[in-house]
Design a protein around this motif. Structure first.
Motif, PDB file in Angstrom:
ATOM      1  N   SER A  30     133.312   3.618  78.294  1.00 52.32           N
ATOM      2  CA  SER A  30     133.222   4.313  76.611  1.00 52.32           C
ATOM      3  C   SER A  30     133.654   5.710  76.648  1.00 52.32           C
ATOM      4  O   SER A  30     133.657   6.454  77.411  1.00 52.32           O
ATOM      5  N   GLN A  31     134.255   5.946  75.438  1.00 51.20           N
ATOM      6  CA  GLN A  31     134.729   7.096  75.299  1.00 51.20           C
ATOM      7  C   GLN A  31     133.834   8.223  75.480  1.00 51.20           C
ATOM      8  O   GLN A  31     133.910   9.167  76.102  1.00 51.20           O
ATOM      9  N   ILE A  32     132.382   8.122  74.989  1.00 50.90           N
ATOM     10  CA  ILE A  32     131.440   8.877  75.120  1.00 50.90           C
ATOM     11  C   ILE A  32     130.441   8.030  75.745  1.00 50.90           C
ATOM     12  O   ILE A  32     129.996   6.874  75.185  1.00 50.90           O
ATOM     13  N   VAL A  33     129.622   8.755  76.764  1.00 48.22           N
ATOM     14  CA  VAL A  33     128.727   8.153  77.502  1.00 48.22           C
ATOM     15  C   VAL A  33     127.480   9.261  77.213  1.00 48.22           C
ATOM     16  O   VAL A  33     127.653  10.181  77.492  1.00 48.22           O
ATOM     17  N   ILE A  34     126.206   8.734  76.731  1.00 51.76           N
ATOM     18  CA  ILE A  34     124.920   9.705  76.791  1.00 51.76           C
ATOM     19  C   ILE A  34     123.997   8.805  77.410  1.00 51.76           C
ATOM     20  O   ILE A  34     123.655   7.794  77.518  1.00 51.76           O
ATOM     21  N   CYS A  35     123.065   9.840  78.052  1.00 52.09           N
ATOM     22  CA  CYS A  35     121.893   9.321  78.766  1.00 52.09           C
ATOM     23  C   CYS A  35     120.788  10.430  78.384  1.00 52.09           C
ATOM     24  O   CYS A  35     120.976  11.496  78.897  1.00 52.09           O
ATOM     25  N   GLN A  36     119.775  10.134  77.820  1.00 50.00           N
ATOM     26  CA  GLN A  36     118.846  10.919  77.261  1.00 50.00           C
ATOM     27  C   GLN A  36     117.401  10.911  77.994  1.00 50.00           C
ATOM     28  O   GLN A  36     116.813   9.684  77.817  1.00 50.00           O
ATOM     29  N   VAL A  37     116.857  11.877  78.406  1.00 53.07           N
ATOM     30  CA  VAL A  37     115.602  11.858  79.136  1.00 53.07           C
ATOM     31  C   VAL A  37     115.217  10.744  79.796  1.00 53.07           C
ATOM     32  O   VAL A  37     114.111  10.122  79.894  1.00 53.07           O
ATOM     33  N   SER A  38     116.107  10.174  80.608  1.00 56.47           N
ATOM     34  CA  SER A  38     115.981   9.221  81.521  1.00 56.47           C
ATOM     35  C   SER A  38     116.462   9.178  83.061  1.00 56.47           C
ATOM     36  O   SER A  38     115.830   8.322  83.706  1.00 56.47           O
ATOM     37  N   LEU A  39     117.073  10.121  83.145  1.00 58.80           N
ATOM     38  CA  LEU A  39     117.568  10.376  84.938  1.00 58.80           C
ATOM     39  C   LEU A  39     116.457  10.405  85.970  1.00 58.80           C
ATOM     40  O   LEU A  39     116.454   9.608  86.790  1.00 58.80           O
ATOM     41  N   PHE A  40     115.255  11.027  85.389  1.00 61.09           N
ATOM     42  CA  PHE A  40     114.132  11.033  86.569  1.00 61.09           C
ATOM     43  C   PHE A  40     113.601  10.065  87.002  1.00 61.09           C
ATOM     44  O   PHE A  40     113.395   9.609  87.933  1.00 61.09           O
ATOM     45  N   GLN A  41     113.855   8.847  86.067  1.00 65.59           N
ATOM     46  CA  GLN A  41     113.430   7.511  86.562  1.00 65.59           C
ATOM     47  C   GLN A  41     113.902   7.200  87.884  1.00 65.59           C
ATOM     48  O   GLN A  41     113.300   6.085  88.469  1.00 65.59           O
ATOM     49  N   PHE A  42     115.124   7.379  88.011  1.00 63.90           N
ATOM     50  CA  PHE A  42     115.994   6.924  88.952  1.00 63.90           C
ATOM     51  C   PHE A  42     115.918   7.854  90.521  1.00 63.90           C
ATOM     52  O   PHE A  42     116.587   7.234  91.311  1.00 63.90           O
ATOM     53  N   TYR A  43     115.064   8.512  90.356  1.00 66.86           N
ATOM     54  CA  TYR A  43     114.837   9.402  91.659  1.00 66.86           C
ATOM     55  C   TYR A  43     114.477   8.328  92.780  1.00 66.86           C
ATOM     56  O   TYR A  43     113.340   7.428  92.294  1.00 66.86           O
ATOM     57  N   PRO A  44     114.906   8.325  93.885  1.00 70.75           N
ATOM     58  CA  PRO A  44     115.769   9.253  94.760  1.00 70.75           C
ATOM     59  C   PRO A  44     117.335   8.829  94.643  1.00 70.75           C
ATOM     60  O   PRO A  44     118.022   9.319  95.114  1.00 70.75           O
ATOM     61  N   LYS A  45     117.765   7.967  93.598  1.00 71.59           N
ATOM     62  CA  LYS A  45     119.027   7.436  93.490  1.00 71.59           C
ATOM     63  C   LYS A  45     119.666   8.080  92.336  1.00 71.59           C
ATOM     64  O   LYS A  45     120.494   7.642  91.808  1.00 71.59           O
ATOM     65  N   VAL A  46     119.433   9.517  91.979  1.00 69.97           N
ATOM     66  CA  VAL A  46     119.867  10.190  90.646  1.00 69.97           C
ATOM     67  C   VAL A  46     121.192  10.314  90.788  1.00 69.97           C
ATOM     68  O   VAL A  46     122.111  10.495  89.892  1.00 69.97           O
ATOM     69  N   GLU A  47     121.691  10.954  92.131  1.00 67.80           N
ATOM     70  CA  GLU A  47     123.183  11.137  92.408  1.00 67.80           C
ATOM     71  C   GLU A  47     123.914   9.982  91.911  1.00 67.80           C
ATOM     72  O   GLU A  47     125.043  10.146  91.406  1.00 67.80           O
ATOM     73  N   GLU A  48     123.490   8.981  92.605  1.00 75.17           N
ATOM     74  CA  GLU A  48     124.275   7.656  92.388  1.00 75.17           C
ATOM     75  C   GLU A  48     124.418   7.054  90.731  1.00 75.17           C
ATOM     76  O   GLU A  48     125.522   7.018  90.364  1.00 75.17           O
ATOM     77  N   VAL A  49     123.386   7.585  90.219  1.00 71.86           N
ATOM     78  CA  VAL A  49     123.418   7.122  88.791  1.00 71.86           C
ATOM     79  C   VAL A  49     124.475   8.185  87.909  1.00 71.86           C
ATOM     80  O   VAL A  49     125.139   7.705  87.233  1.00 71.86           O
ATOM     81  N   VAL A  50     124.220   9.573  88.272  1.00 77.12           N
ATOM     82  CA  VAL A  50     125.004  10.517  87.603  1.00 77.12           C
ATOM     83  C   VAL A  50     126.441  10.070  87.931  1.00 77.12           C
ATOM     84  O   VAL A  50     127.426  10.185  86.910  1.00 77.12           O
ATOM     85  N   GLY A  51     126.958   9.789  88.873  1.00 72.73           N
ATOM     86  CA  GLY A  51     128.158   9.373  89.394  1.00 72.73           C
ATOM     87  C   GLY A  51     128.748   8.289  88.553  1.00 72.73           C
ATOM     88  O   GLY A  51     129.866   8.211  88.001  1.00 72.73           O
ATOM     89  N   ARG A  52     127.769   7.036  88.334  1.00 63.29           N
ATOM     90  CA  ARG A  52     128.349   6.029  87.705  1.00 63.29           C
ATOM     91  C   ARG A  52     128.395   6.434  86.197  1.00 63.29           C
ATOM     92  O   ARG A  52     129.245   5.881  85.453  1.00 63.29           O
ATOM     93  N   SER A  95     120.818  14.615  78.530  1.00 66.09           N
ATOM     94  CA  SER A  95     119.801  15.568  78.078  1.00 66.09           C
ATOM     95  C   SER A  95     118.525  15.056  78.871  1.00 66.09           C
ATOM     96  O   SER A  95     118.189  13.823  78.848  1.00 66.09           O
ATOM     97  N   GLU A  96     118.047  16.098  79.667  1.00 67.74           N
ATOM     98  CA  GLU A  96     116.765  15.690  80.542  1.00 67.74           C
ATOM     99  C   GLU A  96     115.822  16.788  80.361  1.00 67.74           C
ATOM    100  O   GLU A  96     116.093  17.740  80.324  1.00 67.74           O
ATOM    101  N   SER A  97     114.687  16.113  80.353  1.00 70.73           N
ATOM    102  CA  SER A  97     113.175  17.006  80.457  1.00 70.73           C
ATOM    103  C   SER A  97     113.180  17.830  81.808  1.00 70.73           C
ATOM    104  O   SER A  97     113.335  17.292  82.903  1.00 70.73           O
ATOM    105  N   VAL A  98     112.791  18.960  81.547  1.00 69.39           N
ATOM    106  CA  VAL A  98     112.259  19.997  82.710  1.00 69.39           C
ATOM    107  C   VAL A  98     110.927  20.307  82.601  1.00 69.39           C
ATOM    108  O   VAL A  98     110.331  20.984  83.302  1.00 69.39           O
ATOM    109  N   LYS A  99     110.109  19.688  81.669  1.00 68.09           N
ATOM    110  CA  LYS A  99     108.715  19.757  81.353  1.00 68.09           C
ATOM    111  C   LYS A  99     108.230  18.442  81.165  1.00 68.09           C
ATOM    112  O   LYS A  99     108.745  17.683  80.367  1.00 68.09           O
TER     113      LYS A  99
END
Ligand code: SAM
Length: 201
Positions: free
Chosen positions: A93-115, A127-131
């Motif tokens: 897609s022209q623009i891809v968005i992923c909001q407050v969801s990456l944490f769920q894919f730990y320990p595979k977050v690098e792979e998810v970000v790459g995709r 956009s991801e929460s740090v608290k």
């Protein structure tokens, strides 16, 4: 599927408690990086609430694993599809968005970000929460939050990023970084990556 994602109402109630006066800001800060007439793919979109903050001219599609969220969002006229990020290829897609969801894919977050990055033809917005209550010093909110967001076969729900670990996750994409800032009084960090005006990784 976690307990929390079985009801759109329950989820929004919790997010309102967590973000309080910043509950609109978290969407607005993402939406302002979406040009009019853009084509957007919102990955782990929940019920697609972000679409209400985008201009009507934006072509919005949301993907999420929760049947309850998809049902709630499609009832509101949003273009949402059932999708498992860990099992299916992402459409481009022209623009891809992923909001407050990456944490769920730990320990595979690098792979998810790459995709996510590969699926973004022009811009990736994360956009991801740090608290989080899962980091609370109090046992009860910590246990409830971890239980509510644990993912079968991946993690126990206690993992969350902090500003440093999020920065480290995105370090390989630094040449593409257009913008980063803390939002919602430091609860979230936003990262915007543009593919065209950057040196290659
Ligand atoms: C914390 S919510 C964020 C929802 C929305 N982006 C927001 O900001 O309100 C995380 C979302 O990720 C979805 N999700 C979890 N695992 C998934 C997977 N494997 N594939 C697709 N979506 C998934 C959940 O159903 C949930 O809607």
């Amino acid at each position: 599927m976690t307990f929390l994602y079985k009801s759109s109402l329950l989820y929004h109630g919790l997010m309102t408690m967590v973000y309080h006066v910043h509950r609109r800001e978290r969407f607005e800060e993402v939406a302002r990086w979406v040009p009019r007439d853009a084509e957007v793919l919102d990955v782990c979109c929940g019920d697609g609430s972000l679409s209400s903050f985008l201009p009507a001219s934006v072509g919005y599609r949301g993907l999420d694993e929760s049947t309850a969220f998809i049902k709630a969002g499609t009832h509101r006229g949003r273009d949402l599809r059932h999708f498992n990020l860990m099992a299916e290829p992402l459409p481009v897609s022209q623009i891809v968005i992923c909001q407050v969801s990456l944490f769920q894919f730990y320990p595979k977050v690098e792979e998810v970000v790459g995709r996510l990055f590969a699926a973004a033809a022009e811009r990736l917005i994360v956009s991801e929460s740090v608290k989080s209550f899962s980091q609370s010093k109090y046992a009860l909110p910590k246990a409830i939050c971890s239980w509510g967001t644990c993912v079968d076969g991946l993690n126990d729900g206690s993992f969350r990023f902090n500003a440093t670990s999020l920065e480290a996750l995105f370090a390989p994409y630094r040449p593409y970084l257009r913008h980063t800032a803390e939002v919602c009084a430091g609860r979230d960090w936003i990262y915007v990556f543009d593919k065209d005006d950057a040196a290659k990784i």
